[in-house]
Design a protein around this motif. Sequence first.
Motif, mmCIF file in Angstrom:
data_model
loop_
_atom_site.group_PDB
_atom_site.id
_atom_site.type_symbol
_atom_site.label_atom_id
_atom_site.label_comp_id
_atom_site.label_asym_id
_atom_site.label_seq_id
_atom_site.Cartn_x
_atom_site.Cartn_y
_atom_site.Cartn_z
ATOM 1 N N ARG A 205 74.401 -21.193 -16.142
ATOM 2 C CA ARG A 205 75.729 -21.184 -15.523
ATOM 3 C C ARG A 205 76.560 -19.992 -15.984
ATOM 4 N NH1 ARG A 205 77.730 -27.505 -14.778
ATOM 5 N NH2 ARG A 205 76.070 -28.040 -13.286
ATOM 6 N N ALA A 206 76.414 -19.613 -17.243
ATOM 7 C CA ALA A 206 77.135 -18.426 -17.719
ATOM 8 C C ALA A 206 76.649 -17.184 -16.979
ATOM 9 C CB ALA A 206 76.937 -18.257 -19.219
ATOM 10 N N GLU B 263 78.911 -14.829 -14.494
ATOM 11 C CA GLU B 263 79.100 -13.410 -14.815
ATOM 12 C C GLU B 263 78.611 -12.474 -13.707
ATOM 13 O OE1 GLU B 263 80.514 -11.828 -17.409
ATOM 14 O OE2 GLU B 263 81.193 -13.714 -18.281
ATOM 15 N N GLY B 264 77.959 -13.004 -12.676
ATOM 16 C CA GLY B 264 77.555 -12.164 -11.553
ATOM 17 C C GLY B 264 76.071 -12.139 -11.250
ATOM 18 N N ILE B 265 75.247 -12.829 -12.052
ATOM 19 C CA ILE B 265 73.813 -12.930 -11.755
ATOM 20 C C ILE B 265 73.601 -13.994 -10.683
ATOM 21 C CG2 ILE B 265 71.572 -13.640 -12.687
ATOM 22 C CD1 ILE B 265 72.433 -12.466 -15.371
ATOM 23 N N ARG C 54 73.980 -11.912 -22.977
ATOM 24 C CA ARG C 54 75.042 -10.895 -23.040
ATOM 25 C C ARG C 54 74.456 -9.487 -23.114
ATOM 26 N NH1 ARG C 54 77.771 -15.020 -26.090
ATOM 27 N NH2 ARG C 54 76.949 -14.224 -28.075
ATOM 28 N N GLN C 55 73.356 -9.337 -23.838
ATOM 29 C CA GLN C 55 72.684 -8.038 -23.908
ATOM 30 C C GLN C 55 72.213 -7.587 -22.527
ATOM 31 O OE1 GLN C 55 69.512 -6.639 -27.015
ATOM 32 N NE2 GLN C 55 68.429 -7.751 -25.430
ATOM 33 N N ALA C 56 71.637 -8.516 -21.756
ATOM 34 C CA ALA C 56 71.172 -8.188 -20.404
ATOM 35 C C ALA C 56 72.337 -7.836 -19.486
ATOM 36 C CB ALA C 56 70.378 -9.359 -19.835
ATOM 37 N N LEU C 57 73.425 -8.578 -19.595
ATOM 38 C CA LEU C 57 74.612 -8.293 -18.784
ATOM 39 C C LEU C 57 75.169 -6.912 -19.126
ATOM 40 C CD1 LEU C 57 76.316 -11.793 -19.062
ATOM 41 C CD2 LEU C 57 75.360 -10.806 -16.967
ATOM 42 N N HIS C 58 75.198 -6.609 -20.421
ATOM 43 C CA HIS C 58 75.681 -5.295 -20.852
ATOM 44 C C HIS C 58 74.807 -4.181 -20.289
ATOM 45 C CE1 HIS C 58 77.049 -2.033 -23.459
ATOM 46 N NE2 HIS C 58 75.799 -1.842 -23.835
ATOM 47 N N ALA C 59 73.501 -4.386 -20.323
ATOM 48 C CA ALA C 59 72.587 -3.363 -19.794
ATOM 49 C C ALA C 59 72.830 -3.135 -18.313
ATOM 50 C CB ALA C 59 71.139 -3.776 -20.046
#
Length: 360
Positions: A99-100, A104-106, A307-312
């Motif tokens: 859900r997060a 976040e857009g995924i 969070r690391q994947a979102l940042h990438a």
Amino acid sequence: MTPNNSDWNQSRFDSSEQSPARDRILENQAGVSRREFLGMTAASLLVAGGLSDAAKPDSKNGIPHRTLGRTGEKVSLIGLGGYHLGKQSDPDESIRIIRAGIDEGINFLDNCWDYNNGESEIRMGRALRDGYRQKAFLMTKIDGRNKTAAAAQINESLRRLQTDRVDLLQFHEVIRDSDPDRIFAKGGALEAVLEAKKAGKIRFIGFTGHKSPDIHLKMLSTAALHGFRFDAVQMPLNVMDAHFNSFEKKVLPVLTKDGAGVLGMKPMGDPFILESKTVTAVECLHYAMNLPTSVVITGCDSLPVLRQALHAARTFQPMDSSHIAALLAKTAKAAKAGQFELYKTSHHFDGTVANPQWLG
């Protein structure tokens, strides 16, 4: 000796759990002359530059979205890998991660009928309640090679996922030279999948594999002989694949020419490429994103890894030739014999080898 199902699942669990490199920046330890990689660099740039205007990403909450081949569907550049979502001791943590990610857009969610004995699909089904299903592009996979096994697995996946339709269904682990012929044979799995599509249970059809680009090419040629075109194809695309028995070199140009959606997986070798200490996690993700991938699927077994994947995804910028050459140079020596691509060189990731009964 082929491991049993519990050993196979445990070995995959242990390899990730014993790799703190997933969450930290790694030191670069390999250096090779860039001149050796001008050819590979040029090929990578050609492929990356081949994105049409329609395929260039738009963005949702800072997460780029790309077009899934000729389907026209917009999917997030990062996809949540289903296997890792079934690993938490607390199922509610899996739901929080899914859900997060969506919040976040995924929107691209990966899964499979056999992941963690169905637990990954069960948890994803729970996560997609309360309106989340409408926000997701949902993909799952089946192992069945005959019509009976495939039909049963499709229906079981739908039940676990608590939905009446998946957006993309894929034939899983096309890793044997015999798999294409079995799937397309009379009474084969394709018949069940086409019937499910006609019944509205499936929107698009694809296949996955991690063993050999030649088997991928045989699957595509067998489909063509039967007048069939896949909507999407999933395969390993990463900084080491470019050097050894390469899907990027052999299969990717065929898919882009055909207009199929490209699903990149194992950007970090799940996670053995990181254990080579040649590149960082973000470098791995950015390399895969620089290819004409519709989605880069990555395992997110914790909120920090998510969070690391979102940042990438949010920081990705197309790479120039010097950047590509540098990454290829750093990974060349380690990649030569497939030491860190165990999905190609061993049975470590071959669930249907450990469990042939899944094939039907």
